[in-house]
Design a protein around this motif. Structure first.
Motif, PDB file in Angstrom:
ATOM      1  N   TYR B  30       0.757  -1.186  -0.026  1.00 36.91           N
ATOM      2  CA  TYR B  30      -0.121   0.040   0.056  1.00 36.91           C
ATOM      3  C   TYR B  30       0.677   1.240  -0.011  1.00 36.91           C
ATOM      4  O   TYR B  30       0.227   2.406   0.530  1.00 36.91           O
ATOM      5  N   HIS B  33      -0.073   4.483  -1.996  1.00 38.44           N
ATOM      6  CA  HIS B  33      -1.090   5.541  -1.152  1.00 38.44           C
ATOM      7  C   HIS B  33      -0.453   6.445  -0.650  1.00 38.44           C
ATOM      8  O   HIS B  33      -0.909   7.736  -0.465  1.00 38.44           O
ATOM      9  N   PHE B  36       0.878   9.099  -2.655  1.00 37.20           N
ATOM     10  CA  PHE B  36       0.031  10.097  -3.220  1.00 37.20           C
ATOM     11  C   PHE B  36      -0.309  11.014  -2.097  1.00 37.20           C
ATOM     12  O   PHE B  36      -0.746  12.200  -2.214  1.00 37.20           O
ATOM     13  N   ARG B  37      -0.391  10.508  -0.783  1.00 32.60           N
ATOM     14  CA  ARG B  37      -0.893  11.262   0.244  1.00 32.60           C
ATOM     15  C   ARG B  37       0.046  12.595   0.291  1.00 32.60           C
ATOM     16  O   ARG B  37      -0.242  13.807   0.476  1.00 32.60           O
ATOM     17  N   THR B  40      -0.025  15.279  -2.514  1.00 34.93           N
ATOM     18  CA  THR B  40      -1.242  15.950  -2.369  1.00 34.93           C
ATOM     19  C   THR B  40      -1.374  17.123  -1.181  1.00 34.93           C
ATOM     20  O   THR B  40      -2.598  17.358  -0.769  1.00 34.93           O
ATOM     21  N   THR B  69       3.410  13.361   7.505  1.00 39.83           N
ATOM     22  CA  THR B  69       3.108  12.855   6.062  1.00 39.83           C
ATOM     23  C   THR B  69       4.063  13.259   4.784  1.00 39.83           C
ATOM     24  O   THR B  69       4.222  12.652   4.111  1.00 39.83           O
ATOM     25  N   CYS B 122      -6.341   3.393   5.230  1.00 37.88           N
ATOM     26  CA  CYS B 122      -6.212   2.978   3.764  1.00 37.88           C
ATOM     27  C   CYS B 122      -7.074   3.671   2.964  1.00 37.88           C
ATOM     28  O   CYS B 122      -6.866   3.693   1.599  1.00 37.88           O
ATOM     29  N   ASP B 123      -7.921   4.560   3.337  1.00 36.76           N
ATOM     30  CA  ASP B 123      -8.674   5.555   2.492  1.00 36.76           C
ATOM     31  C   ASP B 123      -8.097   6.856   2.472  1.00 36.76           C
ATOM     32  O   ASP B 123      -7.839   7.299   3.249  1.00 36.76           O
ATOM     33  N   GLU B 124      -7.862   7.275   1.092  1.00 34.13           N
ATOM     34  CA  GLU B 124      -7.023   8.492   1.040  1.00 34.13           C
ATOM     35  C   GLU B 124      -7.752   9.568   1.714  1.00 34.13           C
ATOM     36  O   GLU B 124      -6.935  10.540   1.948  1.00 34.13           O
ATOM     37  N   GLU B 308      -4.912   1.534  -5.339  1.00 35.04           N
ATOM     38  CA  GLU B 308      -3.523   1.542  -4.945  1.00 35.04           C
ATOM     39  C   GLU B 308      -2.862   1.290  -6.472  1.00 35.04           C
ATOM     40  O   GLU B 308      -1.728   1.947  -6.837  1.00 35.04           O
ATOM     41  N   MET B 311      -2.472   4.621  -8.310  1.00 31.81           N
ATOM     42  CA  MET B 311      -1.653   5.442  -7.710  1.00 31.81           C
ATOM     43  C   MET B 311      -0.029   5.003  -7.681  1.00 31.81           C
ATOM     44  O   MET B 311       0.773   5.887  -7.997  1.00 31.81           O
TER      45      MET B 311
END
Lengths: 495, 611
Positions: B30, B33, B36-37, B40, B69, B122-124, B308, B311
């Protein structure tokens, strides 16, 4: 005990010496320095600007390898010395004391900077103080200069005498919504309107402490009401209704083009809750937009262009400055339109005609084409003398970047305008003084406590409107009216 | 004694396995993800940024969540951070539960809380600040229950509740519930043990007074009301829960209140479980046995491996790892237009689009370009395509739109970086500098920004840069209005501006092939000579052979193009099956699904793709 007493004595001694050093460093200018013989490159540029006596401190920074700054402010009546590392940030109360002391005079500012361990003296500059205050508040919208979407945005008010900013309404309170086109009657914070767009659409009208949400779309009009201007009586608001679209350029010189494929004018009669219009200002063959009432309320100024096909003709549409009589007693229009400045003669396009409150001038924006001048680098401010019909470019306030929206302070000397001169994209508010002969002084940027503010801000200041006090009916207080059903409006086409 | 040891070992093994599993999951299954976080958000390491966050309820957890993060930039740092945070959450939960029931046989219950947290993130849309905020409330709860004297506890309660609200936002509600339950359950338990004359750690426990509990409630209700009324203009939901638990401000998903409720619920559960100092082997076994299906069900419910995969494509493209994208696609073929568009871009960048694009299932023009639909993912990825094509303004537009549509009203470091680049290429140096100055205030993009600042106002340096210089050469000179649904015209204008733009050439050829517009395709075939092609890509050969097959009586003979014998033979074999078998599609799928012919014959196009 002996040890402690001795220790405390030492501490006192150290503190005393430190105090002396601090005092010495706070009150003196460097004894040895190199005279650089050039003006300092300050941000914001405060060199030789003219400011109102009630404005907030003009803090600034000096970029480069600066270790320390000392600024000496002197006028006939006193002398102040301020220190900083790379910026001069002056306490609000001290600043105001100094301005009062030097009102209607010039302050000489001498700046010393310590660079690579050595002091440098720059050429002194002046800050000219007008003993005429500017309206103490300014309302504006903050929004990213984007394309179709927006992130955090809202309408805010800033106390111009200090650095306090408050939210009037924003999309933190109304998530997903947009608000725009805030407008005040004669700079009065208690007579305000703005539009809400999104899932709670409508026009918010705030008068006498009461907020009402209006549905300004009628079956006879093109769209919801768009660009507003209050009638000085407070009984009417002129609006344009526009079919607005935007397109995006591919070449590097430009980004966005916003255009109207249709537009008309209407006037909202607040007491009768109806829109009124005339065929003369809502014709099929022309585009009318940006209405504004004269100071006496007897004339409606507006921009008008010959109809064209859009987007193909986007760079051929040019707006003239026109006017039509308006009778506030009967809510009726005159029977002819006069052209004050013809686009056929200038070859250029006019937007945002804003009459001064004393009835002497109209300040307007002129660009190469279209009406959405904020995306036009060539857009500049012009001044029309209503007494003789002459108009001129306002030399001291324009740059090669965009100058666009503008608003007058109550006394018709101070004005604020939008400019993208810093970076070509993010709109910032500048202020200038217009003297009795119609000459503007060098403008200054809205002061911020931290001179780096504008570097860090990713939002533009839209529609800066000067107001005489604080807006008290904010979003929270309006929530009930926003949630209530919007009040529908009727329409009447006058002969 | 023997049981105690056994229990200790069981606890160690369970803890080790659980957190190793968490680490492995986020590190190897994962990780995209997390990248990605990271990309963003725009976290600025400045005092102003910290103060701006601290002015909001829960701002400290928001700030700390973003701070942590940013380290997701390093692939391994994210899993380590998450594992440590979850470990502390488990420890804090265990301490709280252990105060109610000292029997360690029920220790697996304390793992339900970090498990729940791991599933949620797990949910962005659930940021790390939700984890940090929740952890702060647990630590506050831990601190509260560790104070023995009731008056001191009351004093700490009236400090901790608003303080937790201020630092961590909505999780103060969880703290409130923990505090109240702790007081009631401990008092009941203490009374029971006194009555039974079996003293335990709660013997002599003195509950705070009822009015003091009511006072807690008044603070908990009143503080957000005060904030809402006098400090911030926010809807009630946001004022109570704060904005740092879920990225979409317009809604608060049930998972967050459920997470807040879990520690107090577990307190009640463990209260009713036996507390005698002995090991309940069966209970322990049942807990561990139940834990496994809970983990499987939970991650099935929350983990989105489809996202995933997207991403992963996106991450590899962002890093310009074009070959790796193609390798990844060979293992995990694209399953939607976002991934497909990233794969097609990678094929174009490696110059293999003409050879390989039909080896992967194509899905019309939607797999080439990504339309903008007022959300942030498609424009963010779409911006990469326009950027690599040389459509600098369009890339800028998409980048700007994506950062303006991020759900949490923040900015994206990725977009800011791209905006700095597009403005640099366009020669808008003041704006580029503005973005670079922002990146100067980040930890991981500072070096890049600092280096890029050297390019400002230096035309030669930019023009000689392999990336930015190339984009300048490919730039559109004759202005027109861009729209993603007129890409045929846009691509042709790009080629007209610079016929050496091979990426644009591959895209326009792909556009015609995908739309089965072989007339326009054939007209552009000769351009290959100008672009320096030494051979015709296989996909183009297949299309050319098809056209020749339609018009020539002897397509296998001499043709005016350099078609390989292999292509000719494959076409003959394909044609034989196609013309002679009723079940041709079934048979051809096995050996020819990667050919243009198969796409041409069997892929149904949506009308809008033809635009």
């Amino acid at each position: 005990v002996k040890f402690l007493t001795g220790f405390m004595r030492k501490i006192k001694y150290i503190l005393f010496i430190a105090g002396l050093i601090l005092l010495a460093s706070c009150t003196s200018v460097p004894g040895k320095f190199t005279d650089k013989g050039v003006s300092p490159a300050l941000f914001p540029d405060v060199i030789d600007v003219t400011i109102p006596v009630n404005i907030a401190p003009l803090n600034f920074r000096l970029d480069g390898n600066v270790q320390k700054l000392i600024a000496v402010y002197e006028c006939e009546n006193g002398k102040y010395i301020f220190h900083g590392r790379h910026a001069i940030e002056i306490p609000v109360s001290k600043w105001h004391n100094m301005l009062k002391l030097c009102a209607d005079k010039s302050i000489n500012v001498t700046l010393f900077s310590k660079e690579d361990g050595k002091w440098i003296k720059y050429l002194p500059f002046k800050i000219n103080i007008k003993n005429v205050p500017i309206d103490p508040y300014m309302a504006y919208r903050l929004i990213a200069p984007g394309y179709e979407s927006w992130s955090e945005m809202g309408i805010y008010q800033r106390n111009l005498t200090n650095f306090d900013e408050e939210t009037i309404i924003d999309n933190r309170l109304l998530p997903g919504n947009c608000m725009n086109c805030h407008s005040f009657n004669n700079n009065d914070p208690d007579q305000m309107m703005f539009h809400l767009r999104g899932n709670i659409a409508g026009t918010m009208l705030v008068k006498d402490g009461k907020a009402t949400r209006l549905n300004t779309k009628t079956k006879e009009t093109l769209s919801n009401c768009v660009y507003p201007y209050w009638h000085p009586s407070g009984n009417y608001i002129a609006y344009s209704v526009n079919a607005i679209s935007q397109v995006f350029h591919t070449a590097k010189e430009k980004r966005i083009e916003v255009m109207d494929s249709k537009s008309d004018l209407v006037v909202y009669d607040i007491r009768a809750n109806k829109l009124i219009s005339s065929k003369l200002i809502s014709g099929e063959e022309s585009f009318e937009t940006f209405p504004s009432f004269s100071a006496d309320g007897k004339t409606l100024f507006f921009c008008s262009a010959k109809k064209g096909t859009l987007p193909e003709d986007y760079n051929k549409i040019r707006y003239s400055l026109c006017k039509i009589d308006f009778d506030a007693a009967t809510g009726s229009f005159g029977n002819k339109i006069d052209t004050l400045i013809s686009s056929f003669k200038t070859g250029r396009s006019i937007s945002f005609p804003r009459p001064s409150h004393d009835g002497k001038y109209i300040m307007f924006t002129m660009s190469d084409y279209g009406n959405f001048s904020i995306w036009h680098n060539e857009a500049d401010l012009y001044l029309l003398n209503l007494a003789d019909g002459s108009f001129k470019k306002m030399e001291n306030v324009n740059t090669d970047k965009t100058e666009s929206y503008h608003s007058w302070s109550s006394g018709s000397h101070w004005f604020v305008f939008s400019s993208r001169r810093i970076d070509g994209l993010y709109t910032r508010p500048y202020f200038a003084w217009l003297d009795d002969s119609g000459i503007a002084t060098k403008p200054f940027l809205l002061p911020q406590k931290d001179p780096d503010y504008y570097d860090n801000s990713l939002r533009s200041f839209n529609v800066p409107e000067l107001i005489t006090g604080k807006v008290r009916v904010n979003g929270r207080k309006m929530l009930k009216s926003i949630g209530a059903d919007a009040k529908n409006i009727t329409f009447e086409l006058k002969d | 004694m023997e049981n105690k040891k056994l229990l200790k070992y069981a606890e160690y093994i369970f803890t080790g396995l659980f957190f190793a599993g968490i680490f492995i999951f986020f590190a190897f299954f994962y990780n995209s993800h997390l990248h990605f976080r990271e990309a963003t958000q725009l976290f600025l390491l400045t005092g102003d940024y910290f103060i701006a966050k601290m002015n909001l309820p829960g701002g400290f957890s928001g700030w700390l969540g973003e701070f942590l993060t940013q380290f997701y930039f390093i692939s391994i740092a994210g899993p380590i951070t998450i594992t440590i945070l979850l470990f502390v959450i488990q420890k804090a939960t265990f301490r709280i539960l252990n105060t109610i029931n000292e029997n360690r046989s029920f220790f697996p219950l304390s793992f339900l809380v970090p498990l729940n947290v791991a599933m949620i993130i797990c949910d962005e849309f659930y940021p790390l600040s939700a984890v940090v905020g929740f952890l702060i409330s647990l630590l506050a709860g831990w601190l509260y229950i560790s104070i023995a004297q009731s008056n001191r506890r009351f004093l700490s309660g009236i400090i901790l509740i608003p303080l937790t609200y201020s630092l961590a936002g909505g999780s103060y509600l969880s703290l409130l519930a923990v505090i109240i339950l702790f007081e009631i359950l401990s008092a009941v338990k203490a009374r029971k043990s006194t009555a039974r004359k079996e003293p335990d750690h709660l013997t002599g426990f003195k509950m705070v007074k009822v009015w003091q509990l009511l006072f807690y409630l008044i603070i908990a209700v009143g503080v957000p009301l005060f904030v809402m009324q006098f400090l911030l203009q926010e809807p009630a939901g946001l004022a109570y829960f704060s904005e740092f638990y879920y990225a979409l401000r317009t809604e608060m998903p049930k998972a967050i209140p459920m997470l807040f409720a879990l520690p107090p619920v577990l307190m009640v559960v463990i209260f009713f479980l036996p507390s005698k100092e002995k090991m309940y082997k069966a209970a322990l076994f049942i807990q561990v046995a139940l834990f496994v299906p809970v983990v499987i069900y939970g991650f099935r419910l929350w983990a989105n491996f489809g996202a995933e995969s997207i991403m992963k494509y996106d991450y590899l493209v962002r890093m310009n790892r074009w070959e790796d994208v193609i390798k990844y696609a060979e293992k995990r073929p694209p399953r939607n237009n976002l991934s497909l568009a990233m794969l097609n871009l990678s094929l174009a960048k490696t110059g293999t689009m003409g050879d390989r694009m039909f080896q992967f299932e194509q899905n019309g023009v939607g797999g080439l370009f990504l339309p903008f639909a007022k959300e942030y993912v498609a424009p963010m990825m779409g911006s990469e395509i326009f950027y690599q094509l040389g459509l600098v303004n369009a890339s800028q537009e998409y980048s700007f739109e994506s950062t303006e549509t991020t759900p949490a009203l923040n900015k994206m470091v990725r977009s800011v970086k791209r905006l700095a680049e597009t403005n640099l290429i366009n020669g808008h140096y003041e704006v580029a500098l503005k973005y670079l100055k922002l990146l100067d205030k980040t930890v991981f993009y500072r070096k890049w920004a600092h280096n890029t600042e050297k390019y400002l106002n230096n035309e030669d340096l930019i023009n000689n840069d392999p990336d930015w210089g190339w984009k300048r050469k490919m730039m559109i000179k004759n202005d027109f209005f861009f729209k993603v649904d007129i890409m045929e015209g846009v691509l042709n204008m790009l080629l007209k501006a610079n016929p050496h733009n091979n990426v644009a050439y591959q895209y326009v050829m792909a556009f015609y092939l995908i739309n089965k517009d072989l007339g326009h395709f054939m007209k552009l075939v000769p351009m290959m000579n100008d672009l320096g092609y030494t051979r015709i890509p296989v996909g183009y050969q297949e299309a050319i052979m098809y056209v020749i097959g339609l018009t020539s009586e002897n397509p296998m003979g001499e043709v005016p193009y350099k078609i390989s014998n292999d292509t000719k033979l494959r076409m003959q074999a394909y044609a034989n099956i196609y013309t002679s078998r009723k079940d041709a599609q079934e048979i051809l799928r096995k050996s020819y699904s990667g050919t243009y012919w198969y796409y041409l014959h069997y892929k149904k196009l949506e009308t809008k793709d033809k635009k």
